[in-house]
Scaffold this motif. Structure first.
Motif, short mmCIF file in Angstrom:
data_model
loop_
_atom_site.label_atom_id
_atom_site.label_comp_id
_atom_site.label_asym_id
_atom_site.label_seq_id
_atom_site.Cartn_x
_atom_site.Cartn_y
_atom_site.Cartn_z
N MET A 92 -2.11 -0.28 -15.75
CA MET A 92 -2.85 0.66 -14.91
C MET A 92 -3.97 -0.06 -14.17
O MET A 92 -4.28 0.28 -13.04
CB MET A 92 -3.40 1.81 -15.74
N LEU A 95 -3.14 -1.53 -10.83
CA LEU A 95 -2.94 -0.60 -9.72
C LEU A 95 -4.24 -0.27 -8.99
O LEU A 95 -4.21 0.38 -7.95
CB LEU A 95 -2.31 0.69 -10.23
N TYR A 100 -2.39 3.62 -1.50
CA TYR A 100 -1.15 4.30 -1.82
C TYR A 100 -1.01 5.51 -0.91
O TYR A 100 -1.96 5.91 -0.23
CB TYR A 100 -1.12 4.74 -3.29
N ARG A 112 -0.29 13.59 -7.21
CA ARG A 112 0.49 12.40 -7.55
C ARG A 112 0.48 11.46 -6.36
O ARG A 112 0.47 11.90 -5.22
CB ARG A 112 1.92 12.78 -7.93
N ARG A 114 2.39 7.85 -4.71
CA ARG A 114 3.60 7.04 -4.78
C ARG A 114 3.20 5.58 -4.96
O ARG A 114 2.42 5.03 -4.20
CB ARG A 114 4.42 7.20 -3.50
N THR A 118 8.14 5.03 -7.84
CA THR A 118 7.77 6.08 -8.79
C THR A 118 6.47 6.74 -8.33
O THR A 118 5.88 6.34 -7.33
CB THR A 118 7.63 5.51 -10.21
N THR A 119 6.04 7.74 -9.06
CA THR A 119 4.75 8.37 -8.77
C THR A 119 3.89 8.37 -10.01
O THR A 119 4.41 8.36 -11.14
CB THR A 119 4.94 9.83 -8.28
N TYR A 120 2.59 8.34 -9.79
CA TYR A 120 1.63 8.36 -10.88
C TYR A 120 0.70 9.55 -10.70
O TYR A 120 0.36 9.92 -9.58
CB TYR A 120 0.78 7.08 -10.89
N ALA A 122 -2.72 11.44 -10.46
CA ALA A 122 -3.97 10.99 -9.87
C ALA A 122 -4.97 12.14 -9.81
O ALA A 122 -4.59 13.31 -9.82
CB ALA A 122 -3.72 10.43 -8.48
N ARG A 139 -9.66 4.41 -12.93
CA ARG A 139 -8.65 5.14 -13.70
C ARG A 139 -9.35 5.92 -14.78
O ARG A 139 -10.43 5.55 -15.26
CB ARG A 139 -7.60 4.21 -14.28
N MET A 142 -4.65 7.61 -18.28
CA MET A 142 -3.41 7.21 -17.60
C MET A 142 -3.33 7.82 -16.20
O MET A 142 -2.26 7.89 -15.62
CB MET A 142 -2.20 7.65 -18.43
N GLN A 143 -4.46 8.27 -15.65
CA GLN A 143 -4.48 8.81 -14.30
C GLN A 143 -5.34 7.94 -13.40
O GLN A 143 -6.39 7.46 -13.81
CB GLN A 143 -5.06 10.23 -14.30
#
Length: 158
Positions: A92, A95, A100, A112, A114, A118-120, A122, A139, A142-143
């Motif tokens: 993470m 990133l 993005y 979310r 991209r 995939t997507t995360y 946010a 972060r 995990m977001q």
């Protein structure tokens, strides 16, 4: 009967092996040290079989507590030696500080983005809409925390 059982070194040996085996099924590192105490008690009972029953129980108590103390000391020492060593699963962090595209509209501060194919999840302002360019600046677990980037005409996206 219980006294006869607890003064038998085989009981302590088997109990120690069972406890150490349970550590595999129920991880937590605690049963390992109690099992080690039981194994040491097996040696204690085998070497001094004529001691009173109470002494065998006292021996197990002391060896179990000593083994648990040793285990906690080793764990604390291991964490201190690790210090600033890299921590596993820090993808993470890789990133962060990158641009993005928002994959969904942000509602109630969540959406979310991209990342590759995939997507995360946010967090960001509700003004972020699907397709907007955003910058991941931090972060939260995990977001990713994102903020909108200005569009080509200089205005903020949204």
């Amino acid at each position: 009967m219980l006294q006869t059982l607890l003064t038998n070194p085989w009981f302590w040996l088997i109990a120690g092996m069972i406890l150490m085996g349970l550590e595999i099924l129920i991880p937590g590192v605690f049963l390992l040290w109690i099992g080690l105490g039981a194994l040491i008690s097996a040696m204690f009972v085998a070497l001094l079989p004529d001691l009173a029953f109470a002494w065998h129980l006292m021996g197990f108590s002391i060896t179990m507590l000593g083994a648990c103390g040793l285990g906690f000391w080793l764990q604390r020492r291991g964490r201190a030696a690790q210090g600033d060593a890299p921590v596993m699963n820090r993808e993470m962090d890789a990133l962060l500080n990158r641009e993005y595209i928002a994959a969904t509209d942000f509602v109630a501060g969540r959406g979310r983005v991209r990342v590759g194919d995939t997507t995360y999840a946010a967090q960001g302002p509700d003004e972020v809409k699907a397709g907007d360019r955003v910058l991941a600046f931090a972060r939260d677990g995990m977001q990713l925390r994102v903020r909108p980037l200005p569009t080509e005409d200089g205005a903020a996206a949204g």
